[in-house]
Write an enzyme that holds these catalytic residues in place. Sequence first.
Site, PDB file in Angstrom:
ATOM      1  N   SER A 103     -21.045 -25.024  58.056  1.00  0.00           N
ATOM      2  CA  SER A 103     -21.677 -25.709  56.927  1.00  0.00           C
ATOM      3  C   SER A 103     -21.021 -27.064  56.715  1.00  0.00           C
ATOM      4  CB  SER A 103     -21.505 -24.883  55.654  1.00  0.00           C
ATOM      5  OG  SER A 103     -21.935 -25.633  54.526  1.00  0.00           O
ATOM      6  N   TYR A 149     -16.613 -19.867  50.094  1.00  0.00           N
ATOM      7  CA  TYR A 149     -17.591 -20.071  51.161  1.00  0.00           C
ATOM      8  C   TYR A 149     -17.188 -21.244  52.066  1.00  0.00           C
ATOM      9  CZ  TYR A 149     -22.034 -21.540  53.269  1.00  0.00           C
ATOM     10  OH  TYR A 149     -23.002 -21.938  54.148  1.00  0.00           O
TER      11      TYR A 149
HETATM   12  N1  LIG Z   1     -29.410 -23.363  53.767  1.00  0.00           N
HETATM   13  C1  LIG Z   1     -28.391 -24.189  53.735  1.00  0.00           C
HETATM   14  O1  LIG Z   1     -28.401 -25.176  52.985  1.00  0.00           O
HETATM   15  C2  LIG Z   1     -27.207 -23.997  54.648  1.00  0.00           C
HETATM   16  C3  LIG Z   1     -26.285 -25.043  54.713  1.00  0.00           C
HETATM   17  C4  LIG Z   1     -25.179 -24.909  55.534  1.00  0.00           C
HETATM   18  C5  LIG Z   1     -25.015 -23.746  56.264  1.00  0.00           C
HETATM   19  N2  LIG Z   1     -25.915 -22.744  56.174  1.00  0.00           N
HETATM   20  C6  LIG Z   1     -25.649 -21.540  56.962  1.00  0.00           C
HETATM   21  O2  LIG Z   1     -26.771 -21.240  57.782  1.00  0.00           O
HETATM   22  C7  LIG Z   1     -26.827 -19.834  58.017  1.00  0.00           C
HETATM   23  C8  LIG Z   1     -28.220 -19.334  57.692  1.00  0.00           C
HETATM   24  O3  LIG Z   1     -28.539 -19.692  56.369  1.00  0.00           O
HETATM   25  P1  LIG Z   1     -30.038 -19.701  55.800  1.00  0.00           P
HETATM   26  O4  LIG Z   1     -30.160 -20.887  54.955  1.00  0.00           O
HETATM   27  O5  LIG Z   1     -31.014 -19.474  56.874  1.00  0.00           O
HETATM   28  O6  LIG Z   1     -29.929 -18.407  54.844  1.00  0.00           O
HETATM   29  P2  LIG Z   1     -31.022 -17.344  54.370  1.00  0.00           P
HETATM   30  O7  LIG Z   1     -32.374 -17.958  54.352  1.00  0.00           O
HETATM   31  O8  LIG Z   1     -30.467 -16.757  53.125  1.00  0.00           O
HETATM   32  O9  LIG Z   1     -30.980 -16.238  55.539  1.00  0.00           O
HETATM   33  C9  LIG Z   1     -29.825 -15.485  55.745  1.00  0.00           C
HETATM   34  C10 LIG Z   1     -30.011 -14.559  56.932  1.00  0.00           C
HETATM   35  O10 LIG Z   1     -28.785 -13.832  57.133  1.00  0.00           O
HETATM   36  C11 LIG Z   1     -29.038 -12.437  57.124  1.00  0.00           C
HETATM   37  N3  LIG Z   1     -27.918 -11.721  56.523  1.00  0.00           N
HETATM   38  C12 LIG Z   1     -27.424 -11.819  55.261  1.00  0.00           C
HETATM   39  N4  LIG Z   1     -26.400 -10.982  55.077  1.00  0.00           N
HETATM   40  C13 LIG Z   1     -26.214 -10.324  56.251  1.00  0.00           C
HETATM   41  C14 LIG Z   1     -25.312  -9.332  56.691  1.00  0.00           C
HETATM   42  N5  LIG Z   1     -24.382  -8.786  55.877  1.00  0.00           N
HETATM   43  N6  LIG Z   1     -25.416  -8.890  57.977  1.00  0.00           N
HETATM   44  C15 LIG Z   1     -26.354  -9.390  58.804  1.00  0.00           C
HETATM   45  N7  LIG Z   1     -27.252 -10.323  58.439  1.00  0.00           N
HETATM   46  C16 LIG Z   1     -27.177 -10.788  57.177  1.00  0.00           C
HETATM   47  C17 LIG Z   1     -30.327 -12.261  56.320  1.00  0.00           C
HETATM   48  O11 LIG Z   1     -30.967 -11.057  56.709  1.00  0.00           O
HETATM   49  P3  LIG Z   1     -32.013 -10.255  55.750  1.00  0.00           P
HETATM   50  O12 LIG Z   1     -32.852 -11.286  55.056  1.00  0.00           O
HETATM   51  O13 LIG Z   1     -32.811  -9.420  56.719  1.00  0.00           O
HETATM   52  O14 LIG Z   1     -31.196  -9.423  54.819  1.00  0.00           O
HETATM   53  C18 LIG Z   1     -31.098 -13.524  56.727  1.00  0.00           C
HETATM   54  O15 LIG Z   1     -31.770 -13.322  57.945  1.00  0.00           O
HETATM   55  C19 LIG Z   1     -25.718 -19.207  57.146  1.00  0.00           C
HETATM   56  O16 LIG Z   1     -24.587 -18.947  57.961  1.00  0.00           O
HETATM   57  C20 LIG Z   1     -25.383 -20.303  56.161  1.00  0.00           C
HETATM   58  O17 LIG Z   1     -24.045 -20.221  55.735  1.00  0.00           O
HETATM   59  C21 LIG Z   1     -27.009 -22.839  55.378  1.00  0.00           C
END
Ligand SMILES: NC(=O)c1ccc[n+]([C@@H]2O[C@H](COP(=O)([O-])OP(=O)(O)OC[C@H]3O[C@@H](n4cnc5c(N)ncnc54)[C@H](OP(=O)(O)O)[C@@H]3O)[C@@H](O)[C@H]2O)c1
Length: 254
Positions: free
Chosen positions: A148, A161
């Site tokens: 991130s 985080y």
């Molecule tokens: N969005 C942002 O602004 C942002 C910025 C920087 C970094 N990131 C990083 O990008 C990655 C993806 O984020 P996103 O925005 O796509 O988030 P998201 O839309 O909330 O999706 C999260 C995904 O992770 C899965 N997940 C959650 N808890 C889990 C667990 N305990 N075991 C296995 N799978 C799990 C969820 O599965 P289910 O839905 O099936 O439960 C979902 O597929 C994360 O690592 C996050 O830290 C995001």
Amino acid sequence: MDTNHHRKILLVTGGSRGIGKSIALSAAKRGIDVILTYNHNAEQGNAVASAINNNGGKAVALHLDSSKTASLDGFATQVSQLLKSEWGRENLDYLVNNAGISQRMLIKDTTEDIFDELVNVNLKGVFFLTQKLMPLINDGGQIINISSGLARFAFPGVAVYGALKAALESLTRYFAKEYAERKIRVNSVAPGAIDTEFGGGKGDEAHRSQVASMTALGRLGEAEDVGDFVASLLSEDSRFVNAQRIEVGGGIMI
Ligand SMILES: NC(=O)c1ccc[n+]([C@@H]2O[C@H](COP(=O)([O-])OP(=O)(O)OC[C@H]3O[C@@H](n4cnc5c(N)ncnc54)[C@H](OP(=O)(O)O)[C@@H]3O)[C@@H](O)[C@H]2O)c1
């Protein structure tokens, strides 16, 4: 000729929604077969796999809760059996550790339970899942850890985080070091502010435009901005990129 044999196979965690879903779809578009995992959203995970299978690709969705480290040996066995039954293969080529959670909470309000939950998904789960999948990853393969922007800059409310993502970036270099003998490359990709449901979403219009104004390209990112980049890294074109952190954030907080 066994054409299957020449297709690369990616395992991406958290492929049911958001960035992970986009990584799965974009990799499939580039001719990579996909094993994606879901945790709570089986239906959405299976829908992503179906979309890939209906478009001439190949994908399977599996359940994974990466915070349940006791289940990870069983998961690795399941992946191994799946590779044999679906692909007639022993190994996969790429692992993208994308699954993650956040908690918006000031340091003064952060409980030990919340701290542990964040550790278990964002760091401990990634470490042990990767450790256990390593024997299944082909020599010369690739691992990408989704970090991130918050590993580089700080906002109130995401201390644990952000610190865990910084630890993940460090871990990325250690994995690159220890698996160098197998020519496995390990990089981290750090998204900026991406418009997914992550951590409850990106808030109201005022907050969104404030974040956009901190970004050189003047907007929030879409899941596809990250998914397309990660999928493009899964190629021989990046063959000398190793142990790096690459930010995909449109120039946020520069
Ligand atoms: N969005 C942002 O602004 C942002 C910025 C920087 C970094 N990131 C990083 O990008 C990655 C993806 O984020 P996103 O925005 O796509 O988030 P998201 O839309 O909330 O999706 C999260 C995904 O992770 C899965 N997940 C959650 N808890 C889990 C667990 N305990 N075991 C296995 N799978 C799990 C969820 O599965 P289910 O839905 O099936 O439960 C979902 O597929 C994360 O690592 C996050 O830290 C995001």
